[in-house]
Design a protein around this motif. Sequence first.
Motif, PDB file in Angstrom:
ATOM      1  N   GLU A  77       0.816  -1.216   0.000  1.00  6.81           N
ATOM      2  CA  GLU A  77       0.000   0.000   0.000  1.00  6.81           C
ATOM      3  C   GLU A  77       0.852   1.268   0.000  1.00  6.81           C
ATOM      4  O   GLU A  77       0.391   2.326  -0.419  1.00  6.81           O
ATOM      5  N   LYS A  78       2.126   1.181   0.389  1.00  8.33           N
ATOM      6  CA  LYS A  78       3.007   2.356   0.370  1.00  8.33           C
ATOM      7  C   LYS A  78       3.248   2.858  -1.050  1.00  8.33           C
ATOM      8  O   LYS A  78       3.587   4.024  -1.243  1.00  8.33           O
ATOM      9  N   ILE A  79       3.067   1.997  -2.073  1.00  8.25           N
ATOM     10  CA  ILE A  79       3.214   2.451  -3.460  1.00  8.25           C
ATOM     11  C   ILE A  79       1.854   2.758  -4.087  1.00  8.25           C
ATOM     12  O   ILE A  79       1.772   3.072  -5.265  1.00  8.25           O
ATOM     13  N   ALA A  80       0.797   2.653  -3.306  1.00 12.18           N
ATOM     14  CA  ALA A  80      -0.564   3.053  -3.681  1.00 12.18           C
ATOM     15  C   ALA A  80      -1.075   2.432  -4.991  1.00 12.18           C
ATOM     16  O   ALA A  80      -1.492   3.150  -5.891  1.00 12.18           O
ATOM     17  N   PRO A  81      -1.088   1.093  -5.092  1.00 13.43           N
ATOM     18  CA  PRO A  81      -1.646   0.493  -6.303  1.00 13.43           C
ATOM     19  C   PRO A  81      -3.161   0.702  -6.376  1.00 13.43           C
ATOM     20  O   PRO A  81      -3.820   0.873  -5.354  1.00 13.43           O
ATOM     21  N   ASP A  82      -3.674   0.683  -7.597  1.00 11.11           N
ATOM     22  CA  ASP A  82      -5.114   0.808  -7.816  1.00 11.11           C
ATOM     23  C   ASP A  82      -5.796  -0.552  -7.855  1.00 11.11           C
ATOM     24  O   ASP A  82      -7.020  -0.637  -7.848  1.00 11.11           O
ATOM     25  N   GLY A  83      -5.018  -1.602  -7.924  1.00 11.72           N
ATOM     26  CA  GLY A  83      -5.538  -2.966  -7.956  1.00 11.72           C
ATOM     27  C   GLY A  83      -4.379  -3.945  -7.919  1.00 11.72           C
ATOM     28  O   GLY A  83      -3.212  -3.553  -7.765  1.00 11.72           O
ATOM     29  N   TYR A  84      -4.701  -5.217  -8.072  1.00 11.98           N
ATOM     30  CA  TYR A  84      -3.689  -6.281  -8.038  1.00 11.98           C
ATOM     31  C   TYR A  84      -4.041  -7.342  -9.059  1.00 11.98           C
ATOM     32  O   TYR A  84      -5.218  -7.590  -9.324  1.00 11.98           O
ATOM     33  N   THR A  85      -3.025  -7.978  -9.602  1.00 10.63           N
ATOM     34  CA  THR A  85      -3.205  -9.201 -10.366  1.00 10.63           C
ATOM     35  C   THR A  85      -2.482 -10.284  -9.576  1.00 10.63           C
ATOM     36  O   THR A  85      -1.306 -10.138  -9.243  1.00 10.63           O
ATOM     37  N   LEU A  86      -3.214 -11.338  -9.243  1.00 12.40           N
ATOM     38  CA  LEU A  86      -2.647 -12.489  -8.548  1.00 12.40           C
ATOM     39  C   LEU A  86      -2.761 -13.670  -9.488  1.00 12.40           C
ATOM     40  O   LEU A  86      -3.818 -13.871 -10.090  1.00 12.40           O
ATOM     41  N   GLY A  87      -1.702 -14.454  -9.626  1.00 10.59           N
ATOM     42  CA  GLY A  87      -1.827 -15.573 -10.552  1.00 10.59           C
ATOM     43  C   GLY A  87      -0.748 -16.622 -10.431  1.00 10.59           C
ATOM     44  O   GLY A  87       0.374 -16.366 -10.019  1.00 10.59           O
ATOM     45  N   TRP A  88      -1.150 -17.830 -10.822  1.00  9.58           N
ATOM     46  CA  TRP A  88      -0.265 -18.994 -10.866  1.00  9.58           C
ATOM     47  C   TRP A  88      -0.105 -19.386 -12.334  1.00  9.58           C
ATOM     48  O   TRP A  88      -1.098 -19.448 -13.056  1.00  9.58           O
ATOM     49  N   ASN A  89       1.092 -19.677 -12.771  1.00 11.71           N
ATOM     50  CA  ASN A  89       1.320 -20.331 -14.058  1.00 11.71           C
ATOM     51  C   ASN A  89       1.711 -21.760 -13.719  1.00 11.71           C
ATOM     52  O   ASN A  89       2.605 -21.985 -12.898  1.00 11.71           O
ATOM     53  N   VAL A  90       1.037 -22.713 -14.333  1.00  9.39           N
ATOM     54  CA  VAL A  90       1.290 -24.123 -14.015  1.00  9.39           C
ATOM     55  C   VAL A  90       1.571 -24.863 -15.314  1.00  9.39           C
ATOM     56  O   VAL A  90       0.682 -25.002 -16.161  1.00  9.39           O
ATOM     57  N   GLY A  91       2.798 -25.295 -15.490  1.00 11.93           N
ATOM     58  CA  GLY A  91       3.189 -26.044 -16.682  1.00 11.93           C
ATOM     59  C   GLY A  91       3.672 -25.143 -17.806  1.00 11.93           C
ATOM     60  O   GLY A  91       3.471 -23.924 -17.803  1.00 11.93           O
ATOM     61  N   GLU A  92       4.333 -25.766 -18.761  1.00 13.15           N
ATOM     62  CA  GLU A  92       4.923 -25.055 -19.886  1.00 13.15           C
ATOM     63  C   GLU A  92       3.898 -24.278 -20.708  1.00 13.15           C
ATOM     64  O   GLU A  92       4.147 -23.151 -21.130  1.00 13.15           O
ATOM     65  N   ALA A  93       2.739 -24.872 -20.967  1.00 15.87           N
ATOM     66  CA  ALA A  93       1.715 -24.213 -21.787  1.00 15.87           C
ATOM     67  C   ALA A  93       1.225 -22.925 -21.132  1.00 15.87           C
ATOM     68  O   ALA A  93       0.733 -22.031 -21.818  1.00 15.87           O
ATOM     69  N   SER A  94       1.377 -22.826 -19.816  1.00 16.48           N
ATOM     70  CA  SER A  94       0.953 -21.631 -19.087  1.00 16.48           C
ATOM     71  C   SER A  94       2.114 -20.654 -18.851  1.00 16.48           C
ATOM     72  O   SER A  94       1.952 -19.660 -18.183  1.00 16.48           O
TER      73      SER A  94
END
Length: 138
Positions: A77-94
């Motif tokens: 929050e100290k850099i004041a983002p407007d939102g977040y993207t959370l994500g997992w990449n699983v495997g080569e195709a991802s």
Amino acid sequence: MQLRPECPFCHPVYDLEQRIVFETANCWFLQHEKAQGVLEGSGVIVPKQHRASPFELTPQEWQETQELLGLVKPFLEKIAPDGYTLGWNVGEASNQSIGHSHLHVIPRFNDEPYAGKGLRHWLKKPENLRPGKSGDAR
């Protein structure tokens, strides 16, 4: 604890550009200097034990991942983002480039060129339709 000598997430202290920001008994929140240019504040939550994907996490590792998310959000929050993207990449195709499970935590800002474009933005484009398939990618 199962560790792999070649894995940068099994041994985060070996990479001088990577730092452990938060730590629980079984997981870390790491930030890497190279990612900070374009992805300001971004980092990953990783289990200390080598797990190829989040499908292999123990209930305790899931709990500690949630605990770290609770620490990371106020920290960012100290850099004041407007939102977040959370994500997992699983495997080569991802596009999982490191074979150790890691949850990306990426602060997002309204003034980014790709603001409003989340994880599915590129995936749902018609040019991503598999050959011989038809359908609506909502």
